[in-house]
Design an enzyme around this catalytic site. Sequence first.
Site, PDB file in Angstrom:
ATOM      1  N   CYS A 151      -6.806 -16.077 -11.825  1.00 29.15           N
ATOM      2  CA  CYS A 151      -6.363 -14.750 -11.397  1.00 29.15           C
ATOM      3  C   CYS A 151      -5.134 -14.340 -12.201  1.00 29.15           C
ATOM      4  O   CYS A 151      -4.182 -15.110 -12.337  1.00 29.15           O
ATOM      5  CB  CYS A 151      -6.040 -14.778  -9.904  1.00 29.15           C
ATOM      6  SG  CYS A 151      -5.325 -13.248  -9.261  1.00 29.15           S
TER       7      CYS A 151
ATOM      8  N   CYS B 284      -1.890 -13.734  -9.408  1.00 23.35           N
ATOM      9  CA  CYS B 284      -1.127 -14.804  -8.755  1.00 23.35           C
ATOM     10  C   CYS B 284      -0.888 -16.009  -9.644  1.00 23.35           C
ATOM     11  O   CYS B 284      -0.149 -16.921  -9.258  1.00 23.35           O
ATOM     12  CB  CYS B 284      -1.818 -15.244  -7.463  1.00 23.35           C
ATOM     13  SG  CYS B 284      -3.371 -16.165  -7.707  1.00 23.35           S
TER      14      CYS B 284
END
Length: 535
Positions: free
Chosen positions: A64, A67
Site C-alpha cells: 500500500c 500506509c
Amino acid sequence: MRDDDARYEAVSSRDARFDGEFFFAVVTTGIYCRPSCPAVTPKRVNVRFFVSAAAAQAAGFRACRRCRPDAVPGSAEWNVRADLVGRAMRFIGDGVVDREGVGGLARRLGYSARQVQRQLTAELGAGPVALARARRAHTARVLLQTTDLPVTELAFAAGFASIRQFNDTMREIYAGTPSELRAAAAGRRGRAGAPSQAAGEGSRSAPGGIALRLAYRGPYATAEIFDFLQVRAVPGVEEVRGSHGTRTYRRTLRLTYGSGIAEVDEPTGPRTRKRPPAGLVCPAARGADGGWLECRLRLTDLRDLSTAVQRMRRLFDLDADPYAVAERLGADPALGPLVAARPGLRSPGAADPEELAVRIVLGGPPERAAELVRAYGKPLDAVDGRLTHLFPTPGELTGEEVPEPVRTLCTALADGTVVLDAGADRYAAERALAALPGVGAEAAAYIRMRALGDPDVGDAGGSGEGGPVGERAVAGAWRPWGAYAVHHLWRAGLLPAGELSVAELSGCAGALPGRAEETGRGREAAPVPVAVPVG
C-alpha cells in the site's frame, strides 16, 4: 494474535499495536497493508491475513502506498523465540542471506537448507529468499526516495544481483518502476514544501548521508534509554551531545563492507499517533501509540545500509512490544507501580555484540575501554567530533599484551568457540562464555541479555535447570520479559546500578507463583536472574 476474526477487529479499529505483528491484504485491490492503515476498512470477505510482508508479496499483493507496510517495526516475537525460525529471522534481518545465500544461513543455523526452507514457509508463508527479497526491496525504496544515487549503483547497494531483478522486484511489490517511485517521492516533497515520510522512511536532510525515521510501537521511554547509553559511552567510539531532552547519541560502526557513523536524536516533542482507546490495553501500557526516532547514517559503502539500520534498532530496542511487557509485568504486585510510572521502558541491546562482550568482561568505567580503543582500534580516516576510532575486533585483541580475561574472550570469539552473531544460539553462547576463565556466569548472563538481545535474563551457571524454588518463581512470574523487569528495578533504585542479585529480586517479587510458566514457543528452560556488572 492467532485468530483471523481478532485480527479483523484490530484492522477495523486501526490498532497500531499490531503493526508488524501481521499484515492484511485486500483481494479486490491487490494490495496489502499494516493493521493501522487509514484507508476505509474492507469487507471481511475480501481480506486475507499474512504473518510477514514477504508472504503477502509472494501471494501477489503489492505494498500500500498510503500506509507503507514494509516500514513498520519488526515483530517482537523474533526477539523472544530461541528456535530455528526465531534465529533465522534475526539472521535474515542482519543480511546473512544477502551475503552468504541460503546455504550460509543453513550452516549458521546447523540445519539443512531444505529444513530451513520448510520451517520458514510453514510458519511465515515465505522462505528465506522471499524474506530477504522483501528486505532488499524496502532498502531500495528508501535509497530511491532519499538519495540521488544512479539507479544502477543503487540496485547493487540494496543487494540485488542484477538490474533486471531489481526492476522486476520493484514493479511487482510497489507497482511502479524505480524512476516512477523516485519521481513520486519528489512530487510529494514539492507539494508539502518539506520532507514528509512515514515512520521508517528517510529524508534528504543528512549531508553526505541518509536520514531515517526508525519506527517503534507503543510508548517509548526515550529519556531513560539516552540516560543509559550516555553514562556508558566509550570515548572515541561513542558520544552523547546536547542537554537533556535534546541529546544526540553518536557512534562509529564496523560493518561488513566498510564502516559508518550513526546518529540518533532524542525527541524534542511529540512524534506519535493518537492513543489507543481506553480499555483495549493494559492501563500501565496506555499511552502514545507508536512513533519514531530520527537517525542519520553516513556509510563508506551503502551495501551496509540495512545492516546498520538493524543494529541501531537492536541497540535502541525498537522492535519491542511494550503492551505485552506491561501486561505481564504490570500484574506483579511489586513491578506494577514501576511499570505504570515508566511506560515503554526499553532493554537496550548492542550495536556490536562482540564489542559489548569485551567491555563487560574488561569491567570498570568507560575510560578503561577507551584505553583499548586508543591502543588497538582502527582510527577513522577523519576525526568526527569526539569520534576517533572503530572499536577493535576480537582478532586485534589476542596479543600477549592484552589484559586477561579479555584476551581469553577474544581468542574464543576469533576462533569461533564463542559465537555472538545476530542469530546465535543464546543458550549455547552463554554456556560457552560462562566456561571461559575469568568470565563466569554473571557476565555471561548480562552479555546474553544485551549483546544477544534476549528479552529475559540469563541463568547462573548456564545449566538452564533453574536454582532454588524462589529463583524459579521470580523467573517464571516475569517470563519472557525478565530483562525489562531488571531495568524497572534499576531505574527505581531497588537494585544497585548494574546489579541483578537473586536475593534482592526475590525480596522485590513478594508472593509470586511457585511454578515457572512456559511462555512462547521455542524457549529454553526458564532463566534464573543473577548479579551482573555495569556495562
